[in-house]
Design an enzyme around this catalytic site. Structure first.
Site, PDB file in Angstrom:
ATOM      1  N   ASP A   1       1.158   2.574  -1.553  1.00 28.49           N
ATOM      2  CA  ASP A   1      -0.221   2.016  -1.984  1.00 28.49           C
ATOM      3  C   ASP A   1      -1.434   2.881  -1.943  1.00 28.49           C
ATOM      4  O   ASP A   1      -1.835   2.620  -1.136  1.00 28.49           O
ATOM      5  CB  ASP A   1      -0.429   0.407  -2.051  1.00 28.49           C
ATOM      6  CG  ASP A   1      -1.491  -0.089  -3.159  1.00 28.49           C
ATOM      7  OD1 ASP A   1      -1.552   0.256  -4.542  1.00 28.49           O
ATOM      8  OD2 ASP A   1      -2.488  -0.684  -2.457  1.00 28.49           O
TER       9      ASP A   1
ATOM     10  N   GLU B   1       1.431   6.384  -4.079  1.00 36.30           N
ATOM     11  CA  GLU B   1       0.806   5.904  -5.686  1.00 36.30           C
ATOM     12  C   GLU B   1      -0.473   6.593  -5.234  1.00 36.30           C
ATOM     13  O   GLU B   1      -1.921   6.306  -4.260  1.00 36.30           O
ATOM     14  CB  GLU B   1       0.194   4.619  -5.908  1.00 36.30           C
ATOM     15  CG  GLU B   1      -0.339   4.331  -7.120  1.00 36.30           C
ATOM     16  CD  GLU B   1      -1.182   2.837  -6.985  1.00 36.30           C
ATOM     17  OE1 GLU B   1      -2.075   2.579  -7.946  1.00 36.30           O
ATOM     18  OE2 GLU B   1      -0.822   2.449  -6.078  1.00 36.30           O
TER      19      GLU B   1
END
Ligand code: MG
Length: 553
Positions: free
Chosen positions: A204, A246
């Protein structure tokens, strides 16, 4: 013969992304859980996916859909127990389905005991696990990830009597990755889940993870060594483990994420292509997508792009210029309530596209993009959104399994997230059970395309090039791998067209249609192909009698 293609499984894998909370509730408390997900593994196996990516499920106050973790070593009791997780891993493994989980270590929840200890005592061993400033930093109200909702990135903590840094919401204090103890703990977290059998992590907020903050100032240079360390550690523990990053960055910036010769993370979401893809869809002009594909073509051989249409967040258009972004808004999100943070669209794929032809087109396109496709749960049945819900919750409604109570998701009176129960996307109209029976359903179309994709390993593994068609509406890509070649064509226009192309291969006189009973024979190396409005075609160059091996390690 030993063949590394099983080890590099992520080069050509269909990945299914889901959120435990809204997938399947087994115990009737209105929240999806591991037991429910385990029961739906048959569905995922029949769909044909190679891997699932599960959004955060660790203990959390759940103020940001679980992206505020308060304990990295467990399962939130709402989703079951660690025992349920291990049981799920076992059953997924039996079906050959790999499991990727989210690793959210840019920040913790403010309820994490590390932060509680850090804020309550300047002498705490956890104080330096976070980022503090005695004075209010100069840029305390700049650099928000959620503009309009979030107003600052530094907040004064009454208990600590200092300011702390948070790229995201103020209940998500950033961890201090410059602290070696924090890095060691991140490795411990990775080691824990790898030991339990996960195939890797969706990492993330990578750019934010690599930030250094000195004296209240974010440093201009990211520290990629953190990322390479994580990659190395993972591979020591699991040879074929994968980090999927990401990072919504420009093509030039991606190089450092992949690293030299693939020493960085193996996979990145291709946000650049995603945004230009929707711009191309909005305008009917394929050229912006062609350019975006070319700009992201050169990556190390061991690396791979993850392509997607929609994900659990807004459709982020922040990398388009204002005019381009407006064109996408005009076509797909004309009302303000459909937009979010002035940069994105908080809608699901099916209502956004608005018709079946474009839904099929975009799925075919997803599977034809050079990389590994990531499918968002519910998109395989054309699920809708609920714009009455807050921010990104609009696209996080429960999976619609059947016509039963709460779409078969839960027997609770009120599921934690409301089911879409009216309109053309209500669960009586759109659900798995009905589509399973209907050979012409979008579910069966998606299954067929997944199967087709798995029978054309050239797309994930091969070299590829854009073919000239003479039409700005048509994207034509040729892929070559181990002596086999495939060509895909996609017509972005809302009108039929005919293109001529040279596939340029020695055996390129015959094109065998992989979706229909049709063989095109060219003349003088040239083929004419007719495409419907938003039509598409997949051809194998030469005959169909090539031996295609399905790899599923
Ligand atoms: Mg439950």
């Amino acid at each position: 013969m030993a063949d590394i293609i099983a080890d590099l499984w992520y080069k050509n894998a269909v990945i299914y992304s889901l959120d435990l909370e809204s997938f399947m509730d087994s115990n009737g408390d209105g929240v999806g859980d591991f037991e429910g997900l385990s029961r739906r593994l048959d569905y995922l196996e029949a769909l044909g996916v190679d891997a699932v990516w599960i959004a955060p499920f660790q203990p959390t106050p759940n103020r940001d859909n679980g992206y505020d973790v308060s304990d990295y070593y467990g399962v939130d009791p709402r989703h079951g127990s660690s025992g349920d997780f291990v049981e799920f891993m076992h059953q997924a493994g039996n079906r050959g389905i790999k499991v990727l989980i989210d690793l959210v270590v840019n920040h913790t929840s403010d309820q994490h005991r590390w932060f509680q200890s850090a804020r309550s005592d300047p002498q705490s061993e956890y104080r330096n696990w976070y980022i503090w400033s005695k004075k209010r930093p100069k840029r305390w109200n700049q650099g928000m990830v959620f503009p309009g909702v979030q107003t600052q990135t530094w907040t004064f903590d009454e208990e600590a009597r200092e300011w702390y840094f948070h790229r995201f919401y103020n209940f998500q204090p950033d961890l201090n990755m410059d602290n070696p103890d924090v890095r060691a703990e991140v490795r411990r977290v990775m080691g824990y889940w790898l030991q339990l059998g996960v195939a890797g992590f969706r990492l993330d907020a990578v750019p934010f993870l690599l930030e250094s903050v000195v004296d209240g100032e974010i440093q201009p240079e990211l520290d990629f060594e953190h990322l390479y360390d994580m990659r190395r550690f993972m591979q020591w523990r699991r040879g074929n483990g994968v980090l999927l990053g990401e990072a919504n960055v420009t093509p030039a910036d991606t190089k450092r994420y992949f690293g030299n010769h693939g020493t960085g993370i193996q996979m990145m979401f291709n946000f650049w292509v995603n945004q230009h893809l929707f711009y191309a869809l909005a305008t009917g002009d394929a050229r912006p997508l062609v350019a975006a594909l070319r700009q992201t073509q050169r990556i190390p051989g061991m690396s791979q792009w993850a392509h997607f249409l929609r994900n659990h967040d807004e459709l982020d258009l922040g990398r388009l210029d204002e005019e381009q972004r407006q064109a996408v808004f005009d076509r797909f999100a004309p009302e303000e309530r459909m937009q979010l943070y002035h940069r994105g669209i908080r809608r699901r794929l099916a209502p956004m596209l608005g018709n079946r032809a474009q839904l099929e087109f975009s799925h075919s396109l997803l599977f034809a993009l050079p990389g590994s496709p990531v499918l968002r749960y519910g998109d395989e049945i054309g699920m809708g959104d609920d714009l009455s819900l807050n921010e990104r919750d609009s696209v996080r409604t429960p999976m619609q399994w059947s016509e039963e109570l709460n779409a078969g998701f839960s027997v609770a009176d009120r599921p934690i997230t409301p089911v879409i129960d009216s309109g053309p996307f209500g669960y009586r109209a759109v659900n798995v059970e009905a589509q399973r029976r209907d050979p012409a359903s979008i579910l069966n179309f998606t299954r067929k395309m997944i199967r087709l994709r798995q029978e054309t390993p050239e797309v994930g593994w091969g070299d590829w090039s854009i073919l000239r068609t003479g039409s700005r509406h048509v994207l034509a890509i040729r892929y070559d791998w181990r002596g086999n070649s495939v060509v895909t064509l996609h017509n972005f226009a809302g009108a039929p067209c005919e293109v001529s192309l040279r596939v340029g291969a020695e055996n390129g006189q015959r094109l065998s249609n992989l979706l229909e009973d049709d063989i095109l024979v060219g003349s003088e190396g040239k083929h004419h192909v007719r495409l419907d409005a938003h039509g598409f075609a997949w051809f194998r160059i030469g005959g169909l009698n090539h031996v295609i091996r399905r790899e599923r390690a």
